[in-house]
Design a protein around this motif. Structure first.
Motif, PDB file in Angstrom:
ATOM      1  N   UNK A  64       0.798  -1.037   0.093  1.00 20.78           N
ATOM      2  CA  UNK A  64       0.026   0.011  -0.010  1.00 20.78           C
ATOM      3  C   UNK A  64       0.870   1.350   0.058  1.00 20.78           C
ATOM      4  N   UNK A  65       0.276   2.235  -0.498  1.00 21.40           N
ATOM      5  CA  UNK A  65       1.145   3.431  -0.766  1.00 21.40           C
ATOM      6  C   UNK A  65       1.639   4.102   0.790  1.00 21.40           C
ATOM      7  N   UNK A  66       1.036   3.873   1.786  1.00 26.32           N
ATOM      8  CA  UNK A  66       1.659   4.398   3.012  1.00 26.32           C
ATOM      9  C   UNK A  66       2.438   3.464   3.558  1.00 26.32           C
ATOM     10  N   UNK A  67       2.646   2.278   3.073  1.00 24.82           N
ATOM     11  CA  UNK A  67       3.655   1.087   3.310  1.00 24.82           C
ATOM     12  C   UNK A  67       4.954   1.446   2.418  1.00 24.82           C
ATOM     13  N   UNK A  68       4.822   1.958   1.513  1.00 28.65           N
ATOM     14  CA  UNK A  68       5.882   1.789   0.482  1.00 28.65           C
ATOM     15  C   UNK A  68       7.364   2.333   1.046  1.00 28.65           C
ATOM     16  N   UNK A  69       7.254   3.659   1.816  1.00 31.20           N
ATOM     17  CA  UNK A  69       8.397   4.269   2.465  1.00 31.20           C
ATOM     18  C   UNK A  69       9.142   3.267   3.371  1.00 31.20           C
ATOM     19  N   UNK A  70       8.509   2.539   4.156  1.00 32.61           N
ATOM     20  CA  UNK A  70       9.192   1.719   5.125  1.00 32.61           C
ATOM     21  C   UNK A  70       9.591   0.277   4.425  1.00 32.61           C
ATOM     22  N   UNK A  71       8.608  -0.027   3.378  1.00 35.80           N
ATOM     23  CA  UNK A  71       9.400  -1.337   2.825  1.00 35.80           C
ATOM     24  C   UNK A  71      10.388  -0.981   1.891  1.00 35.80           C
ATOM     25  N   UNK A  72      10.712   0.016   1.132  1.00 34.49           N
ATOM     26  CA  UNK A  72      11.852   0.522   0.413  1.00 34.49           C
ATOM     27  C   UNK A  72      13.146   0.691   1.384  1.00 34.49           C
ATOM     28  N   UNK A  73      12.643   1.241   2.701  1.00 34.87           N
ATOM     29  CA  UNK A  73      13.922   1.621   3.625  1.00 34.87           C
ATOM     30  C   UNK A  73      14.376  -0.004   4.023  1.00 34.87           C
ATOM     31  N   UNK A  74      13.509  -0.891   4.218  1.00 38.68           N
ATOM     32  CA  UNK A  74      13.990  -2.194   4.712  1.00 38.68           C
ATOM     33  C   UNK A  74      14.798  -2.848   3.679  1.00 38.68           C
ATOM     34  N   UNK A  75      14.243  -2.695   2.435  1.00 44.49           N
ATOM     35  CA  UNK A  75      14.906  -3.473   1.171  1.00 44.49           C
ATOM     36  C   UNK A  75      16.337  -2.854   1.100  1.00 44.49           C
ATOM     37  N   UNK A  76      16.376  -1.599   1.122  1.00 42.27           N
ATOM     38  CA  UNK A  76      17.830  -1.003   1.132  1.00 42.27           C
ATOM     39  C   UNK A  76      18.748  -1.645   1.876  1.00 42.27           C
ATOM     40  N   UNK A  77      18.208  -1.674   3.091  1.00 41.98           N
ATOM     41  CA  UNK A  77      19.083  -2.233   4.472  1.00 41.98           C
ATOM     42  C   UNK A  77      19.432  -3.695   3.976  1.00 41.98           C
TER      43      UNK A  77
END
Length: 514
Positions: A64-77
């Protein structure tokens, strides 16, 4: 929303090699629960994308749009952790840090002797490889352990650790002072180029002398010498003292050849040292030595054991091609240099995200100068327009200034004089704004403005007058920098003698070495 390849996660994913992508998928798949995880599905979408699109990620996954920032940050890590575990990214520094982490864990579990044993080996590895900051950190942890648990492994251990900490601290302070000085001087070079007048010269010299620490060369290690040579090199470049540039760049490169294991540990510094060595040789016009050092450079970087990686490949491309071009400026063989341009432009696209705008503009200026030397004035103007129209370029004011001066000359040579007056006015205003209106530029602008009122039969007489005026600045400590970017003298001589610019430059080169 499209950010056109400016998203950090997207750029990181696109930088991964096939083997790194495979390892990442193995890494996240080590637990079955990750097989359908949201961050892995985002990774798969990003991997297939040509241009970053947030809307496409949301459409192709159940994020979901509101989840995207957190998912991306986790993926980056998770990608960074995976890369850290990749053997190709393991080096001495990471090995030492890993041992330091292990020792800290053992210390917190109360296993002091085991911790000290690991620290002792790690410290030896750090000192041998000139990693003195890490060595100091290790000694400080050893002191903490000794303060809580007297091992009696060495009778005078407290004194030994205190002396060792003091010695490492002093060397780290020297390195810090030299690296600070070096970085500040380098920043001045990038921002304003060479010193422009006596006032700037005195200010830079005072700045350099006030911040250069008192040293005993015999007591310095590899790291301290490297920063010392760098600081002297930047100072010499700022002062246009190219013989001293050559001297300190050679010391820099020879330091690596005297300590060959440091090439693998610090490949970026090795490449940069070679870049400045070749640049100094270019400025002093020593083509035989230049070709020899360029060959040496490629011999080393093409060896199978030379470090690999995207950053290394980009720097080899950047420095190697800069100097492949420069060799043709030394003796005026511009036509031969033109053959390099299509290949370099193709590779520039491949390295688009690895090379900053400043260095791309330097390539364009070199391409423009090659075309100007070969008499292709319209092509010269096309490349200069890429620099002049770049409104976001904030570095290298000197590059921006001389691009405009060369643009004026190329327009005159191409016979495009219908809007020359507008160009003259805009160039004049730009140079004043940049505080870069020096005698050479003033004389050039005055001359080109006056050409429109000169009869054809008097043109050579005016060229001779300008040549006499500019000759007095050829060896001037501050005015001569104009001729490093644009060989106006050779251009004028070519107009007077009715010969190509390349022929004039070649004759001068042959005469110089005769």
């Amino acid at each position: 929303m499209t950010k056109d390849q400016k998203d950090n996660l997207f750029l990181l994913v696109k930088s991964l090699t096939k083997s790194e992508k495979r390892q990442f998928k193995l890494y996240v798949g080590r637990l079955g629960v990750n097989q359908d995880s949201k961050f892995l599905s985002v990774f798969n979408v990003l991997d297939k994308m040509k241009v970053y699109s947030e809307s496409l990620i949301l459409k192709s996954t159940d994020v979901k749009k509101q989840q995207l920032a957190n998912v991306k940050a986790h993926l980056y890590k998770q990608i960074l952790i995976s890369l850290k575990l990749n053997p190709s990214h393991q080096n001495i520094r990471s090995q030492i840090r890993e041992q330091l982490d292990f020792a800290s864990i053992l210390y917190h579990k109360g296993l002091y002797k085991q911790s000290l044993k690991i620290l002792d080996k790690a410290k030896e590895l750090a000192i041998v490889n000139e990693e003195k900051n890490l060595a100091f950190e290790i000694v400080e942890l050893e002191k903490i352990i000794e303060a809580q648990y007297i091992t009696r492994s060495i009778s005078n251990r407290a004194d030994y650790l205190t002396v060792q900490a003091k010695e490492l601290s002093e060397l780290n302070v020297i390195t810090s002072k030299l690296s600070n000085l070096s970085l500040q001087l380098y920043s001045i070079i990038l921002k304003t180029g060479y010193v422009k007048n006596e006032e700037e010269s005195k200010a830079v010299t005072k700045y350099f002398n006030d911040r250069l620490p008192k040293l005993e060369l015999s007591k310095l290690g590899f790291r301290e010498k490297l920063w010392l040579y760098k600081a002297h090199l930047w100072y010499s470049f700022l002062m246009q003292d190219f013989l001293n540039c050559y001297k300190y760049a050679l010391k820099w490169v020879d330091l690596f050849y005297d300590n060959p294991k440091m090439i693998n540990l610090n490949p970026v510094f090795f490449l940069k040292g070679n870049n400045y060595l070749l640049e100094a040789l270019y400025f002093i016009k020593n083509k035989p030595k230049f070709i020899n050092k360029l060959d040496e450079f490629y011999t080393v970087v093409n060896q199978s054991d030379f470090p690999k990686g995207e950053n290394i490949e980009a720097l080899v491309f950047l420095y190697g091609n800069f100097h492949k071009i420069n060799q043709y400026f030394i003796d005026g063989s511009f036509e031969e240099g033109l053959l390099l341009i299509p290949q370099i432009e193709t590779e520039l696209i491949q390295f688009n995200n690895k090379i900053d705008a400043h260095h791309k503009m330097i390539f364009y200026y070199k391409f423009a100068s090659l075309h100007f030397g070969a008499g292709n004035n319209q092509e010269c103007i096309n490349y200069l327009d890429k620099i002049i129209s770049n409104k976001s370029l904030s570095m290298r004011e000197d590059l921006l200034c001389f691009s405009r001066v060369l643009n004026l000359v190329a327009h005159y040579e191409a016979g495009l004089d219908y809007h020359l007056e507008t160009l003259l006015r805009s160039t004049y205003k730009f140079l004043i704004k940049m505080n870069d209106l020096h005698e050479v530029q003033k004389e050039m602008i005055k001359f080109i403005r006056g050409l429109q009122d000169i009869y054809p039969q008097d043109i050579k007489k005016e060229f001779r007058k300008l040549l006499e005026v500019l000759k007095q600045y050829e060896d001037h400590p501050f005015e001569r920098r104009a001729f490093l970017y644009l060989d106006i003298i050779s251009w004028l001589e070519s107009k007077i003698e009715n010969k190509p610019v390349g022929q004039i430059v070649k004759n001068k080169y042959l005469e110089f070495y005769a």
